[in-house]
Scaffold this motif. Structure first.
Motif, PDB file in Angstrom:
ATOM      1  N   ALA A 135       3.892  -3.104   1.556  1.00  0.00           N
ATOM      2  CA  ALA A 135       5.220  -2.345   1.738  1.00  0.00           C
ATOM      3  C   ALA A 135       6.033  -1.864   0.818  1.00  0.00           C
ATOM      4  N   ALA A 136       6.622  -2.065   0.157  1.00  0.00           N
ATOM      5  CA  ALA A 136       7.026  -1.809  -0.929  1.00  0.00           C
ATOM      6  C   ALA A 136       7.161  -0.965  -2.308  1.00  0.00           C
ATOM      7  N   LEU A 137       5.702  -1.377  -2.053  1.00  0.00           N
ATOM      8  CA  LEU A 137       5.109  -0.190  -3.627  1.00  0.00           C
ATOM      9  C   LEU A 137       4.580   0.895  -3.005  1.00  0.00           C
ATOM     10  N   VAL A 138       5.451   2.323  -4.245  1.00  0.00           N
ATOM     11  CA  VAL A 138       5.029   3.252  -4.389  1.00  0.00           C
ATOM     12  C   VAL A 138       3.446   3.338  -5.682  1.00  0.00           C
ATOM     13  N   GLY A 139       1.933   3.206  -5.757  1.00  0.00           N
ATOM     14  CA  GLY A 139       0.972   3.040  -7.207  1.00  0.00           C
ATOM     15  C   GLY A 139       1.270   1.971  -7.511  1.00  0.00           C
TER      16      GLY A 139
END
Length: 1013
Positions: A340-344
């Protein structure tokens, strides 16, 4: 012969001189027992459990003393001084540099000496005993709107005394400072027995003033050296705080410029005095927090941006690198949170927190972060905004588990702590990390980076195999890397020891950091306060070499005994590549114990099992607070036995049996332990070997064969229930079988599920294989023979939703998972049952038909123990289709296939989760399916193990502990909800609730069936 065998032999009947290691130790134990109320632990197993901390070192103590009071400690100091025995204070035993290992009398304050002494809400101060745990103190302070803000990642197990000895820091030191900035006074004993109060120098007594003037004289004499050589960064914890009269840190010790002699003791690692109490400065709890998770395409970009982010005024800026991200995603408990904390696919993320009383201000700061990353640093869309408390808390828990996640790497190579907290100015952080990464590469290793980007202290541990000696071995690489890292620290004007202290791995670098003149001043301080050199000798002053292999836990030459395990532990029997972190094929690791020893050795002593939060681990420790009854204590005991450090009969000795005795097999550690220690399975392995050697009792056989004779008992239940009905029978059963007379036993009955099955519309094998909505119900012994209403309720619920329900069986006998045989140490019988079960259920699993069970411990055996019984790939096929009823219903409801009509709920619902449900993440489905009932608002009882644990709670020897486990939280919660429906899927849990609270708890199947419209 290894260290522990040289120090003493395995525990024998009685206590011989050899139990104590030396005549002096025997005399010490004798006098402590005679003149104190504390616990004296001088047997070889106890000393072995206290020989290690979370570092790479192992030094056997003279003995262990667990005081009950301040008077006990004072007396122990006097006795030790008289016998010239060194003293070593210990709290949680989680030091990463070896501070709490030593050939001394270890005094463990964490069990009894842990009270709040005084609290002043208006002055925002608290006085505590050193054994109190940080989380426990903050739980006390929270209702008053205060907290102690040195929030170390080990807050669930770190004691305030240990934190003071270490000068701990924590994630939010950029806002609140280190431990030294938050200690107002310390009361402590010197080795001569005097009890002094260290505080502001203008408020000291005569003896304390003399000490202050002595230190002032040293500081004045070395003022030039201090100005020239002392690191100017806030994160400097090496040596003694000689600069209290002329602060060198970018954050002075006190806000008003006063001098506090207590600060001399902070960071002294117990080498100057033994803490009696600490007076601490508190802070208001921030009313609000927001979090921005910044995703970076490169590690360098993350490091370079830290210097810009801190200008926004965050309360924390924490790093998680790519390796840590992947390790977190590999842990089922952490994966949803980290995803949930990641972008890509970022190479690193920074957790940037803003905290305060005005959320609008915090949201504006969060927006400034978004703008900084997008406009100035050219990373638009890189920030994941977390404005609510729940996702923030979950992500911080992953970050706090960082070190332990790192240590979950299988194989002999492990991330080693020795340069992990060097601190450099933020302007040089990116250049420093790039250079150190290149150092690792030259030495055939790599580092995983995480932690405190806000203050230039990044924890990094190169992967080294400390068991390999000689050139190219772990110790040789450790020395080479340390030499090059120190040069970088000096180049960038940093501190070599920035958070975790000196201990054994950085003590020798103190003179390198401060120079010979300041080092001699440190020696003078030690000699002035501890002229007999009794207080934790060998730390800070005259430390050993960091790479002295004789002090390693896994020294070159470390070997384990040959052992043929009953389970398949080959997944742990691997080696790893220190650069790629890939592992070799299972079974190729060279473990003479077939991988069992390597599984045990995964424990790195981080002490996470000492926590008391809402998780399960470790229920026996929560009751006894004994190191012996802790997951870590058991793992250490097993490791010592398997490496022949408890004598030739160590593995099946009394010492191991005593350590395993109160393990309830909850599997809490399987989920909660970041390094994956599965003590429940390890106990099964031990029990099998122990019973093979020492034999089975009549009680063992009665419990083990219960599924086999349950069918016979149903034909004449009155006969098999005589223990419950015949006067005096309970007392005889306790005397002959060891079953507590205070317990009721499950009642055998005639109306079993087997007898009901022909009358409830069950599908045949052929019908279920052809059905549109098929399900196979596995009815275990307990729900089939003792509580058949649960099984019939499950059938009703499933049929109400249109499922064709087939109850699996075999000709002439019921199917059984074999768990009772496993618990009794009869693995071959358990495997035979498992093979029969697999044979019966595999055809359905191969067709993708769910196999649904009611009893968590039985059904989940298919997803756990059966996978390591040598049953081949078919066991995995079955495991993939094996679901608890609530898991199946929640899955089907989500897909729109389960939607029966329920009448509205008229009562509140409180849910107690079975330990195995918790271990396999199967609690939420219980809540989800109950919420399908209109108006239902089920709430989870925050509890550990109920204490019953199969036959454990029925045994007379365990009844008291069993009830203590239940009374920690479960039974009080049940009593506080007299009108609520109590939901508990475990048969043992329901029995405990009935015995302890006189309440009937219901399986979720019955609750659903009772609400069918």
């Amino acid at each position: 012969m290894n260290a522990l065998v040289e120090a003493g032999v395995a525990r024998e009947a009685g206590r011989s001189l050899r139990d104590f290691g030396s005549p002096e130790a025997a005399e010490l134990a004798k006098r402590l027992s005679a003149h104190t109320q504390g616990e004296t632990l001088f047997d070889i197993a106890s000393r072995g459990r206290y020989a290690t901390d979370a570092s790479i070192y192992q030094i056997v103590p003279v003995g262990v003393f667990v005081p009950r009071s301040a008077q006990d400690i004072a007396t122990a100091i006097d006795i030790a001084r008289d016998l010239k025995t060194p003293l070593l204070p210990r709290g949680g035993g989680t030091s990463q540099c070896g501070q709490t290992t030593g050939a001394a009398l270890v005094i463990d304050t964490s069990k009894h000496y842990r009270q709040v002494i005084a609290f002043d809400r208006d002055a925002m101060t608290v006085q505590v005993e050193p054994g109190i745990v940080l989380d426990h103190l903050n739980a006390f302070l929270k209702p008053h709107g205060l907290w102690y803000p040195v929030d170390v990642s080990t807050s669930a197990q770190a004691t305030l005394g240990g934190m003071a000895g270490n000068n701990s820091c924590g994630s939010r030191s950029i806002a609140y400072g280190n431990m030294v900035h938050n200690v107002l006074a310390a009361e402590a004993w010197l080795s001569d027995g005097s009890n002094l109060r260290f505080g502001r120098v203008d408020q000291l007594g005569a003896k304390e003033t003399a000490i202050a003037e002595f230190v002032r004289g040293l500081a004045s004499a070395e003022r030039g050296e201090i100005d020239q050589r002392w690191p100017k960064v806030m994160r400097r914890v090496g040596g003694y705080n000689l600069d209290i009269f002329h602060p060198q840190s970018e954050r002075p010790y006190t806000a008003d410029g006063s001098v506090n002699l207590a600060h001399l003791l902070v960071g002294a690692e117990g080498t100057l005095a033994f803490t009696r109490s600490l007076t601490l400065k508190l802070a208001p709890l921030p009313r609000h927090k927001v979090l921005g998770v910044v995703n970076y395409p490169s590690f360098h970009a993350a490091m370079d941006s830290a210097q810009h982010i801190v200008k926004l005024g965050p309360s924390a800026v924490e790093l998680v690198d790519r390796t840590m991200i992947e390790l977190s995603r590999a842990n089922p408990a952490f994966r949803p949170t980290i995803d949930a904390a990641l972008v890509g696919e970022p190479q690193a993320i920074l957790l940037v927190e803003f905290s305060g009383d005005d959320k609008a201000v915090l949201l504006a700061q969060l927006q400034q972060l978004v703008e900084l990353m997008g406009d100035q640093l050219k990373l638009p869309g890189s920030v994941v905004e977390m404005r609510d408390e729940a996702p923030q808390k979950a992500l911080w828990e992953v970050r706090k588990a960082g070190l332990n996640i790192m240590m979950s790497l299988k194989g002999d190579g492990k991330p080693v702590s020795f340069i992990e907290d060097c601190a450099v100015p933020l302007a040089h952080l990116a250049e420093y990390t790039d250079a150190l990464t290149e150092v690792f590469r030259r030495h055939g290793s790599k580092g995983t980076w995480y932690a405190h980007a806000s203050v230039g202290t990044l924890h990094v541990r190169p992967i080294l195999d400390m068991r390999q000696g000689g050139t190219g071995g772990g110790a040789h690489k450790m020395r080479s890397i340390a030499d090059e890292a120190s040069a970088l620290v000096r180049k960038f004007k940093g501190a070599y020891s920035g958070e975790h202290g000196d201990g054994l791995c950085r003590g020798e670098w103190i003179e390198w950091q401060f120079g010979p003149r300041i080092n001699e001043a440190f020696r003078a301080i030690k000699q002035h306060l501890d002229p007999l050199n009794l207080m934790n000798p060998g730390k800070i002053i005259d430390p050993p070499k960091m790479d002295d292999a004789s002090l390693f836990r896994y020294a070159p030459g470390y070997r384990t005994i040959a052992l043929k395990p009953v389970f398949d532990w080959s997944a742990w029997n691997v080696q790893n590549d220190p650069v790629t972190e890939t592992t070799t094929a299972p079974g190729s690791g060279g473990d003479a114990a077939g991988g069992f020893a390597k599984a045990v050795e995964m424990c790195n002593n981080n002490g996470h099992c000492r926590k008391f939060d809402a998780g399960t681990m470790c229920p026996s420790y929560r009751v006894t607070r004994d190191e012996q009854h802790l997951t870590r204590g058991r793992a250490n005991t097993l490791r010592l036995a398997l490496s022949n450090q408890l004598g030739e009969q160590g593995f099946t000795s009394d010492a191991v049996r005593d350590a395993m005795d109160l393990c309830v097999g909850c599997k809490g550690c399987k989920r909660d332990c970041p390094t994956g220690i599965d003590m429940a399975k390890m106990k099964l392995e031990f029990t099998a070997h122990d019973k093979a050697r020492h034999g089975h009792t009549l009680k063992d056989r009665l419990v083990a064969h219960l599924p086999a004779y349950a069918r016979l008992a149903s034909a004449a239940p009155w006969l098999f229930n005589l223990r419950e009905t015949l006067p005096g029978a309970k007392g005889l059963a306790e005397r002959w079988l060891g079953l507590s007379a205070k317990r009721s036993l499950p009642r055998f009955r005639r109306d079993t599920f087997r007898r009901a099955a022909p009358h409830i519309g069950l599908a045949t094998r052929a019908e279920v294989l052809k059905a549109d909505k098929p399900v196979v119900l596995f009815v275990d012994t307990f729900n089939g023979s003792f509580e058949s209403e649960n099984a019939t309720a499950a059938v009703r619920v499933l049929q109400a939703a249109g499922y064709a329900v087939h109850a699996a069986s075999r000709p002439g006998a019921a199917l059984c998972c074999g768990r009772t045989y496993l618990a009794a140490g009869m693995p071959e019988q358990a495997k035979a049952n498992a093979r029969e079960l697999l044979k019966a259920l595999l055809p359905f699993a191969q067709q993708g038909i769910a196999v649904v069970g009611l009893e968590p411990s039985c059904l989940l055996t298919m997803r756990d123990e059966m996978l390591v019984m040598g049953l081949g790939d078919d066991a995995k096929v079955l495991a993939d289709q094996a679901l608890l009823l609530e898991e199946f219903l929640a899955r089907e409801a989500k897909a729109g296939r389960f939607a029966p009509r329920f009448r509205p709920a008229a009562q509140a619902m409180r849910v107690h989760g079975h330990c195995h449900q918790k271990a396999f993440g199967a609690i939420q489905p219980v809540l989800d399916v109950l919420k399908l009932i209109p108006g239902a608002q089920p709430t989870l009882i925050e509890s550990s193990c109920c204490g019953m644990a199969g036959s454990f709670g029925y045994e007379a020897s365990h009844h008291e502990v069993s009830m203590q486990m239940a009374e920690l939280s479960l039974l009080p919660a049940v009593r506080e909800a007299p009108d609520a429906i109590i939901v508990a899927d475990g048969t043992s849990c329901r029995h405990q609730i009935a015995d302890g609270a006189q309440r009937e708890a219901l399986h979720v199947a019955r609750v659903l069936a009772d609400h069918l419209a």
